[in-house]
Enzyme design. Structure first.
Site, PDB file in Angstrom:
ATOM      1  N   ASP A 208       1.250  -6.013   9.002  1.00 40.05           N
ATOM      2  CA  ASP A 208       1.760  -5.472  10.265  1.00 40.05           C
ATOM      3  C   ASP A 208       1.812  -6.581  11.315  1.00 40.05           C
ATOM      4  OD1 ASP A 208      -0.945  -4.737  12.204  1.00 40.05           O
ATOM      5  OD2 ASP A 208      -1.273  -5.205  10.105  1.00 40.05           O
ATOM      6  N   HIS A 520       3.026  -6.152   0.484  1.00 42.94           N
ATOM      7  CA  HIS A 520       3.117  -5.353   1.702  1.00 42.94           C
ATOM      8  C   HIS A 520       2.996  -6.313   2.883  1.00 42.94           C
ATOM      9  CE1 HIS A 520       2.994  -1.444   3.776  1.00 42.94           C
ATOM     10  NE2 HIS A 520       2.239  -2.080   4.665  1.00 42.94           N
ATOM     11  N   ASP A 562       2.481  -4.088  -7.875  1.00 38.74           N
ATOM     12  CA  ASP A 562       3.304  -5.035  -7.125  1.00 38.74           C
ATOM     13  C   ASP A 562       4.490  -4.287  -6.531  1.00 38.74           C
ATOM     14  OD1 ASP A 562       4.579  -7.211  -6.042  1.00 38.74           O
ATOM     15  OD2 ASP A 562       5.436  -7.882  -7.952  1.00 38.74           O
ATOM     16  N   GLU A 571      -1.140  -5.638   0.004  1.00 45.60           N
ATOM     17  CA  GLU A 571      -0.987  -6.189   1.354  1.00 45.60           C
ATOM     18  C   GLU A 571      -1.580  -7.594   1.381  1.00 45.60           C
ATOM     19  OE1 GLU A 571      -1.359  -4.847   6.036  1.00 45.60           O
ATOM     20  OE2 GLU A 571      -2.627  -3.857   4.549  1.00 45.60           O
TER      21      GLU A 571
END
Length: 591
Positions: A208, A520, A562, A571
């Protein structure tokens, strides 16, 4: 989408409970459909059983060298030169054994540690496919180290990633963070709600676009420690970032980008904001496309102690480069002391997630370890024995470090930098604690059929970081004693990370024959490149399955996917890459 209330872990290393809510959740909502596997579970199992598992990059000449072989009838193996197809070494396979956590058939070990001739090779065993090729040489991990460190450049906030530094992963600048609002949870009389401050730079925390002080703390510490412990390795190391070729080593130039953000997170009274994020998770978009308002949220004891520790450490690490950074070291130390004083006066300011915020929490209500760490860093930098007394007051048991458990960081700093200024009896006590922890890790890898120091409790969110922080402990034990058993244990953990594991994956993007292609990581998922940003360590297998993706295997050691969907295993984060950088620097300097 509402997630199960059985999540008690975030994108870091922490314990995972079976059920119950927790303030330590950094889970994201699912933004993709569950993937549809094109390989059946039976086919996956068959593929797993016929592959030789080994470090897909290779080995240092004077290192342990072990491959894991399926339980075939053969009792011998051959090491074959890929250049001449000639056998250069033959050996006996070990007896068959199994790793209960992997839930698979027995395997054997092919140990060729005694072979140290540089070249390119593969393993051949009757009844199983030849292994992938690998190298044996003194520089086998150099490129991996540089990419693992350069990941931080690719994850910079507030800066355009440009040619030639960005290669194919160039992108526009995102999150300039010059108009950041003070959330009500962080407000004071001097800075009431919605006050606008500037807080640019720093690294995106993970997949993020948030910036979190407590996770930044251990990440920055580990990179600074890599330089402080191995300065010769970094003296002329060029990883091709905009600051390369100036008077400061690249690792310190990169770390400076985050230090200068951390400075901005300190309030006027010395306390430190907990995080800088949007109120909700960003979408699947490039950094410059995220135009949501950004806030500093919460002000906590944990964040203040993290900043105190890191800036105190930075004040001494950058001493040789003071002419390039005038007045910086003095300002850092002043900020560190102010943050320490605020924490002492406010020892129980824990993070509480506001109702209008859903970004990562990184909550922590056990802070003796943070107090001990900050005190240790301030003592080593200032030589003020009052800080050593504070360390002794808060000193507690040792464990593998994570963002929420930093007691080992204090131990590490005192052992690596304090022998000349600590009472010999006290120093020996600290050393005994360290070696006791390291000896336990040695026993773990000796008892494991995959020769890796991993046990049930390690298979949590970020299991690969748990593994590498164990390797960090082992390499430091090797530095303290020069006993090879510790270095061997660390090398075997690196082998696990780079492919000698039941998933057959090398867990670092771009390095190995089978690597994550869909981590991710919003930049890698949103750009136009097929390949993700290289050098990123993914979190790794565990059985939590918080993201509700379609996992083929249920066993903790094999439960990895994956896919972008799998934020719980695939992530990437800044605190996971940091011990990879440290361990690779340690191995390169000690080989």
């Amino acid at each position: 989408m509402n997630l199960t209330n059985c999540i008690t872990i975030l994108s870091g290393v922490l314990l995972l409970s079976a059920c119950g809510s927790s303030s330590n959740d950094k889970s994201e909502p699912i933004t993709t459909q569950d993937p549809v596997s094109t390989v059946t579970p039976e086919e996956q199992q068959e593929l797993s059983n016929v592959n030789i598992k080994l470090n897909q990059l290779g080995f240092l000449p004077n290192a342990d060298k072990v491959a894991i072989i399926p339980n075939v009838e053969s009792t011998t193996f051959e090491l074959v030169s890929s250049e001449t197809d000639s056998v250069v070494f033959e050996g006996n396979l070990s007896g068959a054994s199994s790793w209960e956590l992997a839930g698979e058939a027995k395997t054997k070990q092919a140990d060729f540690s005694g072979f140290n001739t540089q070249g390119t090779y593969f393993i051949r065993v009757s009844g199983v496919n030849d292994s992938s090729t690998f190298e044996i040489n003194n520089h086998v991990y150099s490129s991996l180290h540089d990419a693992a460190l350069k990941f931080y450049y690719f994850n910079r906030a507030s800066q355009e990633i440009i040619e030639p530094y960005g290669e194919q992963w160039i992108r526009a600048a995102g999150h300039l963070d010059q108009q950041v609002k003070v959330h009500a949870s962080a407000a004071t009389e001097q800075r009431p709600p919605l006050t606008v401050i500037s807080s640019p730079k720093g690294w995106y925390d993970a997949g993020d676009y948030g910036k979190y002080v407590v996770n930044s703390g251990i990440s920055t510490y580990t990179l600074l420690a890599a330089y402080e412990h191995f300065p010769t390795f970094y003296q002329d190391r060029n990883i091709t970032i905009p600051e390369s070729n100036d008077a400061i080593p690249d690792i310190l130039n990169e770390t400076l980008w985050n230090l200068e953000w951390l400075e901005t997170m300190q309030d006027l009274d010395g306390g430190v904001y907990h995080k800088l994020t949007t109120l909700n998770w960003p979408g699947l978009e490039m950094p410059d496309e995220d135009q949501r308002d950004r806030y500093v949220i919460g002000k906590t004891t944990a964040a203040s102690l993290n900043l105190a520790a890191v800036l105190a450490m930075a004040s001494r690490v950058y001493e040789p480069f003071e002419s390039s950074l005038p007045n910086k070291r003095e300002a850092w130390l002043t900020s560190a002391k102010a943050a320490w004083n605020w924490a002492v006066e406010n020892p129980n300011e824990y993070y509480q997630q506001p109702e209008d915020v859903s970004s990562g929490e990184y909550g922590d209500i056990v802070l003796n370890d943070e107090f001990a760490w900050a005190a240790a860093e301030l003592f080593i930098t200032t030589k003020d024995v009052e800080y050593l007394k504070q360390f002794q007051k808060y000193r507690n048991g040792q464990s593998v470090p994570s963002w929420a458990s930093v007691s080992y960081l204090a131990l590490s700093t005192l052992l690596m930098k304090g022998e000349d200024i600590i009472d010999p009896i006290e120093f020996q006590s600290l050393k005994t604690d360290q070696l006791s922890l390291a000896d336990n890790l040695v026993e773990q890898y000796k008892d494991n059929s995959y020769r890796v120091s991993l046990v049930t409790s390690d298979f949590v969110w970020g299991s690969n970081a748990a593994a590498l922080n164990k390797a960090l402990i082992l390499m430091q034990a090797n530095q303290l004693t020069d006993e090879s058993k510790y270095r061997d244990g660390a090398i075997n953990i690196l082998d696990y990370i780079l492919g000698r594991n039941p998933t057959d994956y090398s867990f670092v993007t771009g390095f190995g024959d089978k690597t994550p292609m869909n981590p991710h990581h919003r930049v890698s998922e949103s750009d136009n490149n097929i390949e993700p940003v290289p050098g990123m360590l993914v979190g790794g297998p565990h059985a939590g399955r918080q993201d509700k993706c379609n996992y083929v295997f249920l066993e903790a050691v094999k439960s990895y996917l994956d896919d972008w969907c799998s934020f719980s295993t695939n992530e990437v984060t800044i605190n996971w890459n940091a011990p990879l950088v440290y361990v690779l620097a340690a191995l390169n300097e000690t080989d």
